[in-house]
Design a protein around this motif. Structure first.
Motif, PDB file in Angstrom:
ATOM      1  N   LYS A  99      98.695  46.246  83.506  1.00 35.04           N
ATOM      2  CA  LYS A  99      98.973  47.316  83.753  1.00 35.04           C
ATOM      3  C   LYS A  99      97.462  48.023  83.991  1.00 35.04           C
ATOM      4  N   VAL A 100      97.406  48.982  85.104  1.00 38.36           N
ATOM      5  CA  VAL A 100      95.879  49.503  84.979  1.00 38.36           C
ATOM      6  C   VAL A 100      95.788  50.912  83.796  1.00 38.36           C
ATOM      7  N   ARG A 101      94.692  50.769  83.383  1.00 43.04           N
ATOM      8  CA  ARG A 101      94.361  51.969  82.626  1.00 43.04           C
ATOM      9  C   ARG A 101      93.281  52.796  83.315  1.00 43.04           C
ATOM     10  N   ILE A 102      93.572  53.949  83.455  1.00 42.12           N
ATOM     11  CA  ILE A 102      92.742  55.262  84.029  1.00 42.12           C
ATOM     12  C   ILE A 102      91.993  55.689  82.892  1.00 42.12           C
ATOM     13  N   PHE A 103      90.660  55.668  82.746  1.00 42.37           N
ATOM     14  CA  PHE A 103      90.069  56.530  82.077  1.00 42.37           C
ATOM     15  C   PHE A 103      89.493  57.669  82.621  1.00 42.37           C
ATOM     16  N   THR A 104      89.874  58.936  82.181  1.00 47.45           N
ATOM     17  CA  THR A 104      89.485  60.122  82.652  1.00 47.45           C
ATOM     18  C   THR A 104      88.323  60.706  82.074  1.00 47.45           C
ATOM     19  N   ARG A 105      87.564  61.702  82.839  1.00 46.22           N
ATOM     20  CA  ARG A 105      86.280  62.136  82.162  1.00 46.22           C
ATOM     21  C   ARG A 105      86.080  62.317  80.911  1.00 46.22           C
ATOM     22  N   ASP A 106      87.122  62.897  80.085  1.00 43.74           N
ATOM     23  CA  ASP A 106      87.087  63.139  78.896  1.00 43.74           C
ATOM     24  C   ASP A 106      87.444  62.057  77.882  1.00 43.74           C
ATOM     25  N   GLU A 107      87.551  60.860  78.611  1.00 38.11           N
ATOM     26  CA  GLU A 107      87.797  59.668  77.797  1.00 38.11           C
ATOM     27  C   GLU A 107      86.631  58.798  78.219  1.00 38.11           C
ATOM     28  N   LEU A 108      85.600  58.982  78.933  1.00 31.53           N
ATOM     29  CA  LEU A 108      84.812  58.046  79.295  1.00 31.53           C
ATOM     30  C   LEU A 108      83.702  57.516  77.934  1.00 31.53           C
ATOM     31  N   SER A 109      83.481  56.419  77.909  1.00 29.08           N
ATOM     32  CA  SER A 109      82.657  55.994  76.797  1.00 29.08           C
ATOM     33  C   SER A 109      81.806  54.604  77.514  1.00 29.08           C
ATOM     34  N   ILE A 110      80.806  54.054  76.794  1.00 33.82           N
ATOM     35  CA  ILE A 110      80.350  52.946  77.000  1.00 33.82           C
ATOM     36  C   ILE A 110      81.259  51.917  77.207  1.00 33.82           C
ATOM     37  N   ASP A 111      82.390  51.740  76.217  1.00 29.07           N
ATOM     38  CA  ASP A 111      83.331  50.670  76.056  1.00 29.07           C
ATOM     39  C   ASP A 111      84.248  50.711  77.431  1.00 29.07           C
ATOM     40  N   ALA A 112      84.556  51.904  77.755  1.00 27.23           N
ATOM     41  CA  ALA A 112      85.263  51.999  78.851  1.00 27.23           C
ATOM     42  C   ALA A 112      84.596  51.736  80.272  1.00 27.23           C
ATOM     43  N   LEU A 113      83.583  52.036  80.156  1.00 23.26           N
ATOM     44  CA  LEU A 113      82.558  51.335  81.403  1.00 23.26           C
ATOM     45  C   LEU A 113      82.481  49.961  81.403  1.00 23.26           C
ATOM     46  N   LEU A 114      82.299  49.194  80.280  1.00 21.37           N
ATOM     47  CA  LEU A 114      82.239  47.966  80.089  1.00 21.37           C
ATOM     48  C   LEU A 114      83.576  47.180  80.282  1.00 21.37           C
ATOM     49  N   ALA A 115      84.626  47.759  79.944  1.00 22.43           N
ATOM     50  CA  ALA A 115      86.112  47.368  80.288  1.00 22.43           C
ATOM     51  C   ALA A 115      86.139  47.481  81.798  1.00 22.43           C
ATOM     52  N   SER A 116      85.848  48.433  82.346  1.00 20.48           N
ATOM     53  CA  SER A 116      85.916  48.435  83.913  1.00 20.48           C
ATOM     54  C   SER A 116      85.394  47.139  84.555  1.00 20.48           C
ATOM     55  N   ALA A 117      84.269  46.895  84.022  1.00 18.63           N
ATOM     56  CA  ALA A 117      83.218  45.868  84.538  1.00 18.63           C
ATOM     57  C   ALA A 117      83.507  44.469  84.079  1.00 18.63           C
ATOM     58  N   CYS A 118      84.609  44.277  83.141  1.00 20.58           N
ATOM     59  CA  CYS A 118      84.659  42.872  82.506  1.00 20.58           C
ATOM     60  C   CYS A 118      85.330  41.727  83.135  1.00 20.58           C
ATOM     61  N   LEU A 119      84.573  41.005  83.787  1.00 19.30           N
ATOM     62  CA  LEU A 119      85.035  39.722  84.577  1.00 19.30           C
ATOM     63  C   LEU A 119      85.236  38.806  83.452  1.00 19.30           C
ATOM     64  N   PRO A 120      86.610  38.283  83.310  1.00 14.60           N
ATOM     65  CA  PRO A 120      87.509  37.448  82.100  1.00 14.60           C
ATOM     66  C   PRO A 120      86.640  36.238  82.110  1.00 14.60           C
ATOM     67  N   ASN A 121      85.948  35.522  83.103  1.00 15.35           N
ATOM     68  CA  ASN A 121      85.234  34.403  82.978  1.00 15.35           C
ATOM     69  C   ASN A 121      83.604  34.625  82.802  1.00 15.35           C
ATOM     70  N   VAL A 122      83.240  36.039  82.362  1.00 22.59           N
ATOM     71  CA  VAL A 122      81.697  36.147  82.009  1.00 22.59           C
ATOM     72  C   VAL A 122      81.822  36.659  80.792  1.00 22.59           C
ATOM     73  N   HIS A 123      82.725  37.638  80.694  1.00 15.78           N
ATOM     74  CA  HIS A 123      82.693  38.429  79.165  1.00 15.78           C
ATOM     75  C   HIS A 123      83.909  38.296  78.658  1.00 15.78           C
ATOM     76  N   ASP A 124      83.759  38.441  77.241  1.00 13.26           N
ATOM     77  CA  ASP A 124      84.954  38.686  76.712  1.00 13.26           C
ATOM     78  C   ASP A 124      85.953  39.999  76.870  1.00 13.26           C
ATOM     79  N   ALA A 125      87.071  39.894  76.623  1.00 13.46           N
ATOM     80  CA  ALA A 125      87.679  41.089  76.919  1.00 13.46           C
ATOM     81  C   ALA A 125      87.166  42.516  76.057  1.00 13.46           C
TER      82      ALA A 125
END
Length: 341
Positions: free
Chosen positions: A159-185
């Protein structure tokens, strides 16, 4: 006085091609006739959205432009240490592709034989280091002028997880950009996440429920179609990603087109009909310039290439403003059925 209109921005992901989106945002802010009520994004689109909010909180429109420039300039400076470089012949010919790069070919081979954990057990991530320098969580969450909706895909549920403005963090941004063949989840609150593009590139539905503006401007990085059949492994993988990542957007556009048709025909009345929201869709893109770029060029972070994409984005936004601004708040400016049905 200059007429001002309020819109929602939806920013696609696409690696270094996100510099095109940087150029689009820069031109829209400089023009001054549009206000951003909310912004959604995935991967590189998520980075642009977060840095936009941070800069806006600290310095208004000018601060947003400066923050985005600082982020992409810093990324460009990191290209010196990148093993993926253009060949001397590519540089002489002005070719931005990396398909013949020895580093790119080696990286492709490694990705096919080793998992992200096996080839990077120490979990070194240059993007995390970049965000540590340019992302300030408190500033982003203090930007009450603009809402944010960042997509990531839950590995366990799909399922999709939507991080709102008040939930944004470095981990949230990295999760959004996490290609599974390039990075660990990326694990957040006990859940593992992959790239948000699998479920929304970019997500549109949060605007329907959380924004008053009817206008959604999609900044498209991936071309809607390609003339040539992919031949190399890299081209095949890239096209598969484009089709997969575009699937969620296509599904949302189909649903929006269906609902808009019902509204226009007056087919739904009563309390339910009054709850339906008319959505006006617009698109800023330059497929003629972006489509010819090679599959691996999304990993090209040379400053000259980023600046080239930035200028393409500014030109596309300037053209769109000249041709489409009058349609904002009035009507959809693209043929949704022809594009997505």
């Amino acid at each position: 006085m200059t007429e001002t209109k309020r819109i929602n921005l939806a920013l696609q992901g696409g690696g270094s091609h996100g510099a095109f989106t940087w150029g689009v945002i820069d031109a829209l802010i400089e023009d001054g006739r549009l206000e951003f009520e909310a912004v959604s994004g995935t991967s590189a689109g998520a980075m642009n959205a977060a840095i936009l909010l941070q800069g806006w909180a600290n310095g208004g429109p000018g601060g947003a432009r400066a923050a985005l420039r600082a982020f992409w300039t810093e990324l460009g400076s990191m290209s010196v240490a990148s093993p993926i470089q253009r060949t001397p012949l590519d540089r002489l010919q002005g070719n931005w592709n990396l398909d013949d790069s020895a580093g790119a070919l080696w990286a492709d081979l490694i990705q096919r034989t080793l998992s992200p954990w096996q080839r990077n057990p120490l979990k070194f991530d240059p993007l995390r280091e970049l965000l540590r320098q340019h992302f300030d969580e408190k500033s982003v969450r203090a930007c009450h002028q603009v809402k944010a909706f960042i997509a990531a895909t839950n590995v366990r549920t799909g399922k999709v997880r939507i991080f709102t403005r008040d939930e944004l963090s470095i981990d949230a941004l990295l999760a959004s950009a996490c290609l599974p063949n390039v990075h660990d989840a990326v694990v957040i609150e006990g859940e593992a996440y992959w790239d948000g593009g699998f479920r929304g590139n970019p997500p549109i539905w949060p605007f329907i429920y959380n924004s008053e503006s009817a206008d959604v401007v999609i900044v498209e990085v991936d071309p809607p179609s390609r003339e040539n059949i992919p031949r190399s492994n890299a081209e095949i993988a890239d096209r598969l990603n484009e089709i997969t990542f575009g699937g969620a957007l296509m599904a949302e556009m189909r649903a929006i087109a269906f609902v808009q048709e019902l509204i226009e025909q007056g087919a739904v009345t009563g309390e339910f009909g009054s709850r339906l929201k008319k959505i006006l869709i617009h698109s800023i893109a330059d497929p003629a310039s972006l489509a010819p770029l090679g599959a691996v060029s999304k990993f090209n972070v040379e400053q000259d290439f980023l600046d080239h994409l930035f200028q393409l984005g500014r030109a596309a936004a300037t053209k769109w403003l000249a041709e489409t601004f009058q349609s904002v708040g009035v009507k959809t400016s693209i043929d949704i059925k022809a594009r997505f049905l």
